[in-house]
Every structure is written in C-alpha cells, then in structure tokens.
Design a protein around this motif. Structure first.
Motif, PDB file in Angstrom:
ATOM      1  N   ARG A   1      12.513   9.884  -4.231  1.00  0.00           N
ATOM      2  CA  ARG A   1      11.244   9.724  -3.546  1.00  0.00           C
ATOM      3  C   ARG A   1      10.150   9.353  -4.549  1.00  0.00           C
ATOM      4  O   ARG A   1       9.313   8.509  -4.265  1.00  0.00           O
ATOM      5  N   THR A   2      10.181   9.989  -5.725  1.00  0.00           N
ATOM      6  CA  THR A   2       9.178   9.681  -6.750  1.00  0.00           C
ATOM      7  C   THR A   2       9.316   8.235  -7.218  1.00  0.00           C
ATOM      8  O   THR A   2       8.319   7.514  -7.321  1.00  0.00           O
ATOM      9  N   ALA A   3      10.547   7.811  -7.472  1.00  0.00           N
ATOM     10  CA  ALA A   3      10.777   6.430  -7.920  1.00  0.00           C
ATOM     11  C   ALA A   3      10.285   5.444  -6.868  1.00  0.00           C
ATOM     12  O   ALA A   3       9.642   4.438  -7.191  1.00  0.00           O
ATOM     13  N   HIS A   4      10.556   5.743  -5.610  1.00  0.00           N
ATOM     14  CA  HIS A   4      10.085   4.872  -4.526  1.00  0.00           C
ATOM     15  C   HIS A   4       8.554   4.816  -4.521  1.00  0.00           C
ATOM     16  O   HIS A   4       7.957   3.745  -4.364  1.00  0.00           O
ATOM     17  N   GLY A   5       7.921   5.965  -4.695  1.00  0.00           N
ATOM     18  CA  GLY A   5       6.464   6.022  -4.730  1.00  0.00           C
ATOM     19  C   GLY A   5       5.887   5.203  -5.868  1.00  0.00           C
ATOM     20  O   GLY A   5       4.886   4.490  -5.699  1.00  0.00           O
ATOM     21  N   TYR A   6       6.511   5.292  -7.044  1.00  0.00           N
ATOM     22  CA  TYR A   6       6.034   4.519  -8.194  1.00  0.00           C
ATOM     23  C   TYR A   6       6.203   3.016  -7.961  1.00  0.00           C
ATOM     24  O   TYR A   6       5.336   2.216  -8.317  1.00  0.00           O
ATOM     25  N   LYS A   7       7.320   2.626  -7.362  1.00  0.00           N
ATOM     26  CA  LYS A   7       7.525   1.205  -7.067  1.00  0.00           C
ATOM     27  C   LYS A   7       6.468   0.703  -6.091  1.00  0.00           C
ATOM     28  O   LYS A   7       5.962  -0.415  -6.229  1.00  0.00           O
ATOM     29  N   GLN A   8       6.127   1.541  -5.131  1.00  0.00           N
ATOM     30  CA  GLN A   8       5.104   1.161  -4.153  1.00  0.00           C
ATOM     31  C   GLN A   8       3.729   1.034  -4.821  1.00  0.00           C
ATOM     32  O   GLN A   8       2.987   0.087  -4.556  1.00  0.00           O
TER      33      GLN A   8
END
Length: 171
Positions: A1-8
C-alpha cells in the motif's frame, strides 16, 4: 500500500515538474514551487516533500548529490488539520450487512469480521487489535492490557458487545 501511495504521489505531483531533471540539478526553489502547487491539499503536499526528502537523502548516500545538499531541507511544511471521521448509523448498518454477507459467501474470515467489529466497538488502533493476544485479555476487568502501543502501555476497555465478539472468536 505504501509503495502504491508513493507511485501515486510521483505520478500526480512530482513527475511533471521534476521528473525530467537530473537529480543533481534539482534546487530548493524547484521543490518549493512543486510544494506550492499542491498547497490546496496541505497533507498531500507535505507527504510529497517527505517522500522527496527521503529520495534525496538516498541520492546523497549513493553519490548522486553532494552531502548535505537535500533541496527539501528548510521547506516549511503546511499546517495540517487533524481529520476525524465517524461512521453514521446507516454506514454502520451497511458495513454490518457486508460483513455478514462476506462471511456467508466465505469471502471473509470470522477473524477479519471480528477485527472490524472490535475496531468499531473499542476505538482502538488497527495495529492494537490485530496485534492483541488472548493472554492480554482480562475477562473480569473487561479490558485488553496492551503492554506496549504507540502511546505506551494501554488498556482497551471492552463493552458487552465487544466481549461477545471476542467470545465468538475464541470459540
């Protein structure tokens, strides 16, 4: 979830203003302009600068920037207003219905449904409920005795419905 947030964050806020620049060429003014462009969402703007700051610290460690040259340093964060959101009666009813249906269709486990119910009934943090152990429950005092939480040792008080949920899970 954190990685997805950073990509966003990268895609929405960083790629256009800074993405084509060399890491060594990005200045505090570049970061400041980017931060200001997101000022309508202070929380998001601050998270973006925090993510970039970590990236620039790594760039320094890897020799891609001079030591102590992080352009995010001294960028003033926006004041954030704490957010409190509670489910209303209709939303709680819908959630209960969804949990029951998920259990019937075997899309959710009793432990998942029980954890969600305990979160609603106790106001505890997700990590406190998911990390709790059976031997921390004092059934007589109706509390979960957390030896350590985000704020130190803590008691989570259990209402009759919370006790009912726990007894159901224990069975």
């Amino acid at each position: 979830r954190t990685a997805h947030g950073y990509k966003q964050i990268w895609r929405l806020h960083v790629a256009r203003p800074l993405g084509k620049m060399r890491v060594a060429d990005i200045t505090r003014d570049d970061v400041y302009r980017m931060h200001r462009s997101i000022s309508g969402s202070p929380y998001q703007a601050n998270r973006t600068v925090a993510m970039l700051s970590k990236m620039f610290n790594l760039a320094e460690r890897w020799g891609m920037r001079l030591d102590g040259s992080n352009p995010c340093r001294l960028i003033e964060k926006y004041k954030e207003h704490s957010r409190e959101r509670f489910l209303n009666a209709e939303e709680i009813e819908k959630l209960g219905k969804s949990l029951r249906e998920g259990l019937l269709r075997q899309e959710e486990t009793p432990q998942m449904a029980g954890a969600i119910q305990l979160l609603l009934l106790t106001g505890a943090r997700v990590s406190e409920i998911l990390g709790a152990r059976w031997d921390w429950i004092d059934w007589e005092r109706r509390v979960i005795q957390l030896p350590d939480s985000k704020t130190g040792a803590k008691l989570i008080y259990l209402s009759e419905p919370a006790i009912h949920v726990l007894k159901g899970l224990q069975a």
